[in-house]
Each structure stands twice: as structure tokens, then as C-alpha cells.
Enzyme design. Structure first.
Site, PDB file in Angstrom:
ATOM      1  NE  ARG A 279      -2.679   1.138   3.634  1.00 34.99           N
ATOM      2  CZ  ARG A 279      -3.127   0.950   4.802  1.00 34.99           C
ATOM      3  NH1 ARG A 279      -4.613   0.525   4.612  1.00 34.99           N
ATOM      4  NH2 ARG A 279      -2.607   1.021   5.744  1.00 34.99           N
TER       5      ARG A 279
ATOM      6  CE  LYS B  26      -2.719   4.823   7.414  1.00 31.86           C
ATOM      7  NZ  LYS B  26      -4.094   5.064   7.665  1.00 31.86           N
TER       8      LYS B  26
ATOM      9  CD  GLU C 246     -12.035   5.861   4.589  1.00 32.06           C
ATOM     10  OE1 GLU C 246     -11.433   5.184   5.196  1.00 32.06           O
ATOM     11  OE2 GLU C 246     -11.717   5.836   3.300  1.00 32.06           O
TER      12      GLU C 246
END
Length: 360
Positions: free
Chosen positions: A97, A198, A234
């Protein structure tokens, strides 16, 4: 001055621990002893870094991270088992990720092996800070950022990859379940933006909504999509699931939702339990009509959502020991803590032999 240490009773462990009141441990920063640092020049690849004493960075006021927000972070945990083993949970997924995010933000990145090795080194270099079994975990924070000075256009002359760690307790302390506010004004992420990686820029812009919600007595905020304002995406830092009958639904990964490692694991475990899992667009109406709702994340693990409030109307959901969330939490933490056999190959056990080059 070296940190003081304590030895817990032999009935708990023969390990040496840092002097922490483990029973009072919350989720927040706690300075530990060592961190990992590696640097990379423009046009080069990351080489092996080193463990150094935890300290502040000296950084240019013109660095890419300070001026343009060029930075990513990851989050994962180390667990101490009842028989004193040290475990990681799917660190390769965090590495992948990070690589995806680095590509999005035009940064070089460590290989998966380099990333996992750095994490292992940091855990072992701060071993006494890993809480006793059942009293917390060691939260690990890898960060990749543009550390070189830049004004205007690329290239950035230098990048830094660092990893630090600190002991933490539960992120959400309310065992009765979370009380969420559905945010209908601010948006967390936008199509073609960075919501799916992220990036460090994803979080502080929505702190204002989180602060306002907490001031109103809510636990967290649930964000809606930017395109229509009608679909659930989210929470501030975790993915959301809804349960209706034998069907479990979660918002699909479409570029605005972070592909959580815990989310991915929970989807697999839920299917193992015989549920049908749908990754799809989830309208607010479907959420409000659900029987059970929960969220997942490295920090949140699996946390029941007791209620959501949308435009002044509060909707409550099933909670307690008989929920799917409770079953998933028990199953996942049993795997992470080594209480059951890991048949999926998700955990990585650490020993001093796993990092033969480690020098403190």
C-alpha cells in the site's frame, strides 16, 4: 538518561518491560528508544537504513513535505503472545500500500523486503515497549516523505523513509459501541484525489468535523461521497460494514476509500463464516436499514457501531456478544495474538535471528 524498566511477575512473563502503567495505556504518542531511518537521493533507490536513537529530524523549511505535503504514512502493530512470542500481522500488505501511494505522489519507495525488515528492526529495538499480552500492542508508524528542499517544480533532491513505534491501548474505549455522526457538509475525499492512498494530506482537513462531532458527544464521523453526497464511504480512519440478514456490505474500493489491511482480512473471515460479502456502493438508506454496523482498521480492529445520527435523526443497531462484529473481533485477535493456529499465513513471528544485521 536511559528509560527505567520493570519486570512483571513471573506469572505474566519473564520479559523486561519499560516502566509504563500498562493498565492505564491509551491510544496516543509514547516516546520509545529507537527508530529506523533511510534516505534516498533523486534518481536512486532506497538502500538499507539503520536503527538510531529516537530523535527529532533536522529538515529544510523548503522541504517538499512541508511545502507541498509530499508524504505518506502507514500503521501496523506488533503483538506479544501469552508464550512471549512477538508477532506482526500482514506487514507485506502495508508495504504494498505504501508503494501504491508513493507512485501516486511521485516518490521512490523501499521494496517490500526493505519495508518489512525496517519494521522488524524497529520492533526488536524497542522490544521492552511491547505491552504484556492483553494490555495493548506496539503501534508501528512507517513514514515516507520528500525531505529535500524544493521550490516550484520537480525533482525533489532527497527522500526519507523512517519508522518509529510506541505502545498503545484500545483506540475506541467504549465497549458499548460507537455513536457516529454522518457528516453531510464536509467531504473526506474526492474522485481522482488521494483518498485511496494514505497521504498525510487526507487527515487534518477533516479534523474540524471530527472535533465538532466529539464536542457534540459523538465518537467519530462517517463521511459521504463527494460526487453525490448520498453514499457512505468511511470513518475518519476506518472502513465501515453493514449487515442485513446473511449479507454483509462494505463500500467498494473506487479511489476515494482506503484499501484497509484489516478490511481485506475481515472480508475473507466473513466469507469463511458463510456470509455473502458485497463490495458495492452503499447508499445512506441501506446503512440506516441495516441490522448491524461495524468498522475496521489497524487501530479500531473490529468495533461495533451502536448508532448513527443523520440530519438530527438517530438510528440504533444491534450490539453485544452475539453480533458478527464480536465474532470477527475474537477471531481476528486470536490470530494476531497467536492464540489459534494461523491457517492463512497472515502472521510473521519475530526473533533476533530474523534481523541478523541489527545493531543497537
Amino acid at each position: 538518561m536511559a528509560p527505567s524498566v520493570q519486570t512483571l511477575p513471573t506469572s505474566v512473563s519473564d520479559e523486561i518491560y519499560a516502566n509504563v502503567k500498562w493498565e492505564e495505556l491509551g491510544f496516543g504518542f509514547y516516546r520509545t528508544d529507537n527508530m529506523y531511518v533511510a534516505k534516498c537521493k533523486h534518481g536512486e533507490s532506497f538502500q538499507e537504513g539503520s536503527i538510531v536513537p529516537y530523535a527529532d529530524f533536522q529538515i529544510s523549511p523548503c522541504s517538499a513535505v512541508l511545502n507541498y505535503g509530499q508524504g505518506l504514512y502507514e500503521g501496523l502493530k506488533a503483538y506479544r503472545t501469552e508464550d512471549s512470542r512477538i508477532m506482526l500481522f500482514r506487514p507485506d500488505q502495508n508495504a504494498l500500500r505504501l508503494q501504491s501511494g508513493a507512485q501516486r505522489l511521485c516518490m521512490p519507495y523501499p521494496s517490500v523486503d526493505q519495508f518489512v525488515s525496517a519494521v522488524k528492526q524497529v520492533v526488536l529495538a524497542n522490544k521492552k515497549w511491547i505491552p504484556p499480552p492483553g494490555r495493548g500492542t506496539l503501534y508501528i508508524r512507517p513514514i515516507l516523505f520528500g525531505s529535500g528542499p524544493i521550490l516550484g517544480s520537480l525533482p525533489v533532491p532527497e527522500y526519507t523513509f523512517t519508522v518509529f513505534a510506541c505502545p498503545v491501548g484500545r483506540f475506541h474505549q467504549d465497549n458499548a459501541g460507537l455513536n457516529l455522526k454522518i457528516e453531510d457538509k464536509f467531504r473526506r475525499a474526492f474522485p481522482s484525489g488521494t483518498g485511496g492512498v494514505k497521504s498525510i494530506t487526507n487527515y487534518s482537513p477533516v479534523w474540524i468535523t471530527l472535533a465538532e462531532a466529539k464536542a457534540q458527544g459523538f465518537s467519530d464521523v462517517l463521511f459521504l461521497d463527494a460526487a453525490t453526497g448520498k453514499n457512505v464511504e468511511e470513518l475518519f480512519a476506518s472502513n465501515v460494514f453493514i449487515v442485513k440478514g446473511n449479507v454483509v456490505s462494505t463500500p467498494e474500493i473506487s479511489g476515494t476509500i482506503l484499501p484497509g489491511v484489516t478490511r481485506k482480512s475481515i472480508i475473507e473471515l466473513t466469507r469463511d463464516f458463510g456470509y455473502k460479502v458485497e463490495e458495492r456502493v452503499v447508499p445512506v438508506e441501506d446503512l440506516l436499514d441495516a441490522e448491524e454496523v461495524f468498522c475496521t482498521g489497524t487501530a479500531a480492529i473490529v468495533t461495533t457501531i451502536a448508532s448513527v445520527t443523520f440530519k438530527e435523526t438517530k438510528t440504533e443497531f444491534k450490539t453485544g456478544d452475539k453480533t458478527l462484529a464480536a465474532k470477527l473481533f475474537a477471531t481476528l485477535t486470536d490470530i494476531q495474538m497467536g492464540r489459534v493456529e494461523d491457517k492463512k499465513g497472515w502472521t510473521v513471528e519475530l526473533t533476533d535471528a530474523t534481523t541478523p544485521g541489527l545493531k543497537l
